[in-house]
Design a protein around this motif. Structure first.
Motif, PDB file in Angstrom:
ATOM      1  N   LEU A 141       0.819  -1.208   0.000  1.00 16.39           N
ATOM      2  CA  LEU A 141       0.000   0.000   0.000  1.00 16.39           C
ATOM      3  C   LEU A 141       0.858   1.267   0.000  1.00 16.39           C
ATOM      4  O   LEU A 141       0.521   2.253  -0.651  1.00 16.39           O
ATOM      5  CB  LEU A 141      -0.938  -0.010   1.206  1.00 16.39           C
ATOM      6  CG  LEU A 141      -1.908  -1.196   1.251  1.00 16.39           C
ATOM      7  CD1 LEU A 141      -2.759  -1.135   2.516  1.00 16.39           C
ATOM      8  CD2 LEU A 141      -2.796  -1.226   0.015  1.00 16.39           C
ATOM      9  N   ARG A 144       2.112   2.607  -3.387  1.00 15.10           N
ATOM     10  CA  ARG A 144       1.193   3.425  -4.184  1.00 15.10           C
ATOM     11  C   ARG A 144       1.363   4.905  -3.860  1.00 15.10           C
ATOM     12  O   ARG A 144       1.315   5.758  -4.743  1.00 15.10           O
ATOM     13  CB  ARG A 144      -0.251   2.997  -3.901  1.00 15.10           C
ATOM     14  CG  ARG A 144      -0.533   1.558  -4.249  1.00 15.10           C
ATOM     15  CD  ARG A 144      -1.930   1.145  -3.792  1.00 15.10           C
ATOM     16  NE  ARG A 144      -2.166  -0.252  -4.069  1.00 15.10           N
ATOM     17  CZ  ARG A 144      -2.668  -0.719  -5.194  1.00 15.10           C
ATOM     18  NH1 ARG A 144      -2.992   0.123  -6.151  1.00 15.10           N
ATOM     19  NH2 ARG A 144      -2.847  -2.008  -5.380  1.00 15.10           N
ATOM     20  N   TRP A 223      -8.157  -3.230  -4.800  1.00 12.93           N
ATOM     21  CA  TRP A 223      -6.972  -2.428  -5.067  1.00 12.93           C
ATOM     22  C   TRP A 223      -6.579  -2.397  -6.535  1.00 12.93           C
ATOM     23  O   TRP A 223      -5.873  -1.478  -6.967  1.00 12.93           O
ATOM     24  CB  TRP A 223      -5.811  -2.901  -4.195  1.00 12.93           C
ATOM     25  CG  TRP A 223      -6.034  -2.500  -2.781  1.00 12.93           C
ATOM     26  CD1 TRP A 223      -6.325  -3.308  -1.727  1.00 12.93           C
ATOM     27  CD2 TRP A 223      -6.030  -1.161  -2.268  1.00 12.93           C
ATOM     28  NE1 TRP A 223      -6.498  -2.555  -0.589  1.00 12.93           N
ATOM     29  CE2 TRP A 223      -6.322  -1.239  -0.879  1.00 12.93           C
ATOM     30  CE3 TRP A 223      -5.813   0.093  -2.833  1.00 12.93           C
ATOM     31  CZ2 TRP A 223      -6.396  -0.122  -0.073  1.00 12.93           C
ATOM     32  CZ3 TRP A 223      -5.890   1.222  -2.034  1.00 12.93           C
ATOM     33  CH2 TRP A 223      -6.173   1.106  -0.663  1.00 12.93           C
ATOM     34  N   GLY A 243      -3.522   7.615  -5.016  1.00 16.37           N
ATOM     35  CA  GLY A 243      -2.519   6.904  -4.220  1.00 16.37           C
ATOM     36  C   GLY A 243      -2.679   7.115  -2.730  1.00 16.37           C
ATOM     37  O   GLY A 243      -2.334   6.241  -1.925  1.00 16.37           O
ATOM     38  N   GLY A 246      -4.154   4.611  -0.282  1.00 15.77           N
ATOM     39  CA  GLY A 246      -3.325   3.574   0.308  1.00 15.77           C
ATOM     40  C   GLY A 246      -3.072   3.813   1.786  1.00 15.77           C
ATOM     41  O   GLY A 246      -2.854   2.866   2.552  1.00 15.77           O
ATOM     42  N   ASP A 304      -8.912  -3.854   4.840  1.00 14.77           N
ATOM     43  CA  ASP A 304      -7.495  -4.184   5.016  1.00 14.77           C
ATOM     44  C   ASP A 304      -7.200  -4.714   6.418  1.00 14.77           C
ATOM     45  O   ASP A 304      -6.301  -5.545   6.592  1.00 14.77           O
ATOM     46  CB  ASP A 304      -6.636  -2.961   4.689  1.00 14.77           C
ATOM     47  CG  ASP A 304      -6.496  -2.773   3.186  1.00 14.77           C
ATOM     48  OD1 ASP A 304      -5.626  -3.413   2.603  1.00 14.77           O
ATOM     49  OD2 ASP A 304      -7.278  -2.008   2.610  1.00 14.77           O
TER      50      ASP A 304
END
Length: 394
Positions: A141, A144, A223, A243, A246, A304
């Motif tokens: 993550l 990103r 994702w 991004g 993330g 997540d």
């Protein structure tokens, strides 16, 4: 295992896996610079992932026969070489070669996880796995966020160069700071590969692998497809802004670092069940992306958290069940991860063009429901061991 060793192994995992995913936010830039057609740019990420899949089968089992400290250092050095080749490649074919090399040796992640499990006392294994595995999620993550930012400042090559420098530094530091692996040299390579194949006949391995397959198919659905609706109407977000989502995923995943302690305390099965129910529920919020970014962020955090909690629990079960084959068990398990992630990614991009984000969210929820069903079968098998054997033969 000391705190410093845990953090070092987490850093190894984070940097290595970031090299596999660093291309996702900058595919357009990479393709234009290297002369790759827009409809073929996806292969720049796929090249690293294909190398990674090959490494899971051919390289990770080496951890059951060699000194894992030296193996971690060697693999990091080759990751650094592959990333450096990619960063300086004047032509597409050389970039592809560098990405395959970096991807193949990024399986140092699984060697590091297996090493952490092997040197941990039984009562601390889950805790240590939770910390080390959090580095994987941070790398996936975080790549990103960092890659998008560096690319805007200095171009896409700067992110690969920065990762190459970090991997080279960790190569040296790992060789100096990690404890020696006193169990090294246990079996010849051919026997280790046969042993890896034999794991696919074991019900406990297949059960956890099936959960991982659907778990990471759900993860990949989010994702790999999230940028598509965020870049379109009504949001029209830039690559750097996309991004930043993330960070929400990273917060959720790091929040699950304590799941390893729950597994050490004997609550792993219950935590996995609750986490999979949360995973299913997260898609209700994620499906509202069309009108609410707040609900999307909440869903991303929960998703997540759930994925990381189940992932740590699965690895705790497997390293406990196969203590003499931790590298092979983790490497084989991650094959299910790779295949599930690939399924989620390919299905999402195809569905979004045809039916929109709501259908993609339904797909992610369906994968989550399938993972919950696989978990329920595993729980029944704890009471009736014949159940899982019959289920995996269907």
């Amino acid at each position: 295992m000391g705190r410093g060793t845990r953090l070092l192994l987490a850093a190894v995992c984070g940097v290595a896996v970031a090299g596999v995913y660093a291309g996702q936010p900058v595919l357009v830039q990479m393709g234009q610079d290297l002369g790759v057609a827009r409809d073929s740019a996806g292969w720049l990420v796929a090249a690293a992932q294909l190398g990674y899949l090959a490494g899971l089968v051919l390289l990770v089992p080496l951890g059951d026969m060699l000194d894992r400290r030296r193996l971690i250092a060697a693999h990091l050095g080759l990751v650094a070489a592959g990333l450096a080749v990619t960063a300086t490649a004047p032509a597409a074919w050389l970039a592809f070669a560098g990405l395959v090399l970096a991807g193949a040796f990024a399986v140092v992640v699984q060697t590091a996880v297996a090493f952490a499990a092997a040197i941990s006392p039984p009562g601390e294994r889950g805790r240590n796995l939770g910390v080390v595995t959090s580095g994987v999620v941070a790398g996936i993550l975080g790549a990103r966020v960092v890659t998008g930012s560096l690319a805007e400042l200095w171009g896409w090559r700067s992110s690969y160069l920065a990762l190459a420098v970090l991997a080279a530094a960790l190569c040296v530091f790992s060789l100096v700071a990690l404890p020696a692996d006193v169990r090294a040299g246990a079996e010849p390579y051919r026997r280790v590969l046969r042993s890896l194949g034999g794991l696919f006949t074991r019900p406990v391995f297949l059960g956890r692998g099936l959960i991982a397959f659907f778990l990471f198919a759900s993860f990949g659905t989010l994702w790999s497809g999230l940028a598509l609706p965020l870049a379109g109407e009504p949001w029209r977000l830039s690559e750097a802004q996309i991004g930043l989502f993330g960070i929400a995923g990273l917060a959720g995943a790091l929040g699950a670092a304590r799941s390893g302690r729950w597994a050490d305390a004997g609550h792993g099965a219950r935590v996995s069940g609750v986490a999979l129910a949360l995973l299913l529920g997260s898609w209700v919020a994620i499906g509202q992306l069309g009108w609410s970014l707040v609900l999307l962020i909440a869903g991303v955090v929960v998703l997540d958290f759930a994925v990381q909690a189940v992932h740590v629990g699965n690895q705790h079960v497997l390293t406990s069940a196969f203590p003499d084959r931790t590298s092979s068990a983790i490497g084989g398990y991650m094959v299910f991860y790779s295949l599930g992630s690939a399924l989620g990614a390919t299905a999402t991009t195809a569905l979004f063009d045809a039916a929109g984000w709501t259908t993609c969210a339904l797909l992610g929820a369906a994968f989550a429901l399938a993972a919950l069903g696989a978990w329920a079968i595993n729980e029944r098998a704890r009471v009736r061991p014949d159940v899982l054997v019959r289920a995996t033969r269907r």
